[in-house]
Design a protein around this motif. Structure first.
Motif, PDB file in Angstrom:
ATOM      1  N   PRO A 186       0.805  -1.234   0.000  1.00  0.00           N
ATOM      2  CA  PRO A 186       0.000   0.000   0.000  1.00  0.00           C
ATOM      3  C   PRO A 186       0.833   1.277   0.000  1.00  0.00           C
ATOM      4  CG  PRO A 186      -0.093  -1.042   2.152  1.00  0.00           C
ATOM      5  CD  PRO A 186       0.648  -1.983   1.242  1.00  0.00           C
ATOM      6  N   HIS A 187       2.088   1.228   0.473  1.00  0.00           N
ATOM      7  CA  HIS A 187       2.893   2.445   0.521  1.00  0.00           C
ATOM      8  C   HIS A 187       3.492   2.795  -0.840  1.00  0.00           C
ATOM      9  CE1 HIS A 187       5.745  -0.853   1.044  1.00  0.00           C
ATOM     10  NE2 HIS A 187       6.670  -0.042   0.544  1.00  0.00           N
ATOM     11  N   MET A 188       3.470   1.870  -1.779  1.00  0.00           N
ATOM     12  CA  MET A 188       4.048   2.126  -3.103  1.00  0.00           C
ATOM     13  C   MET A 188       3.068   2.943  -3.953  1.00  0.00           C
ATOM     14  SD  MET A 188       7.023   0.770  -3.098  1.00  0.00           S
ATOM     15  CE  MET A 188       7.529   0.573  -4.764  1.00  0.00           C
ATOM     16  N   GLY A 189       3.558   3.963  -4.587  1.00  0.00           N
ATOM     17  CA  GLY A 189       2.748   4.744  -5.499  1.00  0.00           C
ATOM     18  C   GLY A 189       1.915   5.823  -4.858  1.00  0.00           C
ATOM     19  N   SER A 190       2.125   6.073  -3.565  1.00  0.00           N
ATOM     20  CA  SER A 190       1.318   7.090  -2.896  1.00  0.00           C
ATOM     21  C   SER A 190       1.885   8.490  -3.103  1.00  0.00           C
ATOM     22  CB  SER A 190       1.198   6.784  -1.400  1.00  0.00           C
ATOM     23  OG  SER A 190       2.482   6.773  -0.804  1.00  0.00           O
ATOM     24  N   ASN A 191       3.134   8.612  -3.514  1.00  0.00           N
ATOM     25  CA  ASN A 191       3.763   9.909  -3.754  1.00  0.00           C
ATOM     26  C   ASN A 191       4.023  10.093  -5.235  1.00  0.00           C
ATOM     27  OD1 ASN A 191       3.879  10.403  -0.980  1.00  0.00           O
ATOM     28  ND2 ASN A 191       5.825   9.342  -0.804  1.00  0.00           N
ATOM     29  N   LEU A 192       3.791  11.309  -5.704  1.00  0.00           N
ATOM     30  CA  LEU A 192       4.011  11.621  -7.113  1.00  0.00           C
ATOM     31  C   LEU A 192       4.767  12.939  -7.191  1.00  0.00           C
ATOM     32  CD1 LEU A 192       3.418  11.013 -10.112  1.00  0.00           C
ATOM     33  CD2 LEU A 192       1.347  12.341  -9.855  1.00  0.00           C
ATOM     34  N   ASP A 193       5.942  12.917  -7.797  1.00  0.00           N
ATOM     35  CA  ASP A 193       6.734  14.134  -7.979  1.00  0.00           C
ATOM     36  C   ASP A 193       6.436  14.694  -9.365  1.00  0.00           C
ATOM     37  OD1 ASP A 193       7.920  13.828  -5.505  1.00  0.00           O
ATOM     38  OD2 ASP A 193       9.600  12.679  -6.316  1.00  0.00           O
ATOM     39  N   VAL A 194       5.992  15.949  -9.396  1.00  0.00           N
ATOM     40  CA  VAL A 194       5.668  16.575 -10.658  1.00  0.00           C
ATOM     41  C   VAL A 194       6.453  17.889 -10.747  1.00  0.00           C
ATOM     42  CG1 VAL A 194       3.830  17.561 -12.081  1.00  0.00           C
ATOM     43  CG2 VAL A 194       3.361  15.602 -10.614  1.00  0.00           C
ATOM     44  N   TYR A 195       7.241  18.018 -11.802  1.00  0.00           N
ATOM     45  CA  TYR A 195       8.011  19.239 -12.042  1.00  0.00           C
ATOM     46  C   TYR A 195       7.566  19.858 -13.351  1.00  0.00           C
ATOM     47  CZ  TYR A 195      11.075  17.437  -8.394  1.00  0.00           C
ATOM     48  OH  TYR A 195      11.580  16.978  -7.234  1.00  0.00           O
ATOM     49  N   ALA A 196       7.420  21.166 -13.358  1.00  0.00           N
ATOM     50  CA  ALA A 196       7.016  21.851 -14.574  1.00  0.00           C
ATOM     51  C   ALA A 196       8.173  22.637 -15.131  1.00  0.00           C
ATOM     52  CB  ALA A 196       5.860  22.795 -14.312  1.00  0.00           C
TER      53      ALA A 196
END
Length: 67
Positions: A57-67
């Motif tokens: 369940p802890h995998m994929g809970s964070n998403l880094d987005v840079y513009a």
């Protein structure tokens, strides 16, 4: 219309129908193969003490987005 023209039209209609049936058989075969593949994938899902990557369940809970 004469008999020869009617015969040609009937023959053309039969060819169209035969082609449609052939395409439908191919689509049904492909769907059956896809279903068998999915069933094999589902049978290989790990269970028990050793959870697979889908059970973390802890995998994929964070998403880094840079513009």
């Amino acid at each position: 219309m004469d008999i020869a023209a009617l015969s040609i039209l009937k023959s053309m209609a039969q060819v169209k129908q035969d082609a449609g049936v052939a395409v439908m058989k191919k689509a049904m075969d492909t769907a059956e193969q896809n279903g068998n593949f999915i069933n094999r994938m589902l049978d290989n899902i790990p269970s028990g003490k050793n959870p697979g990557p889908a059970n973390l369940p802890h995998m994929g809970s964070n998403l880094d987005v840079y513009a």
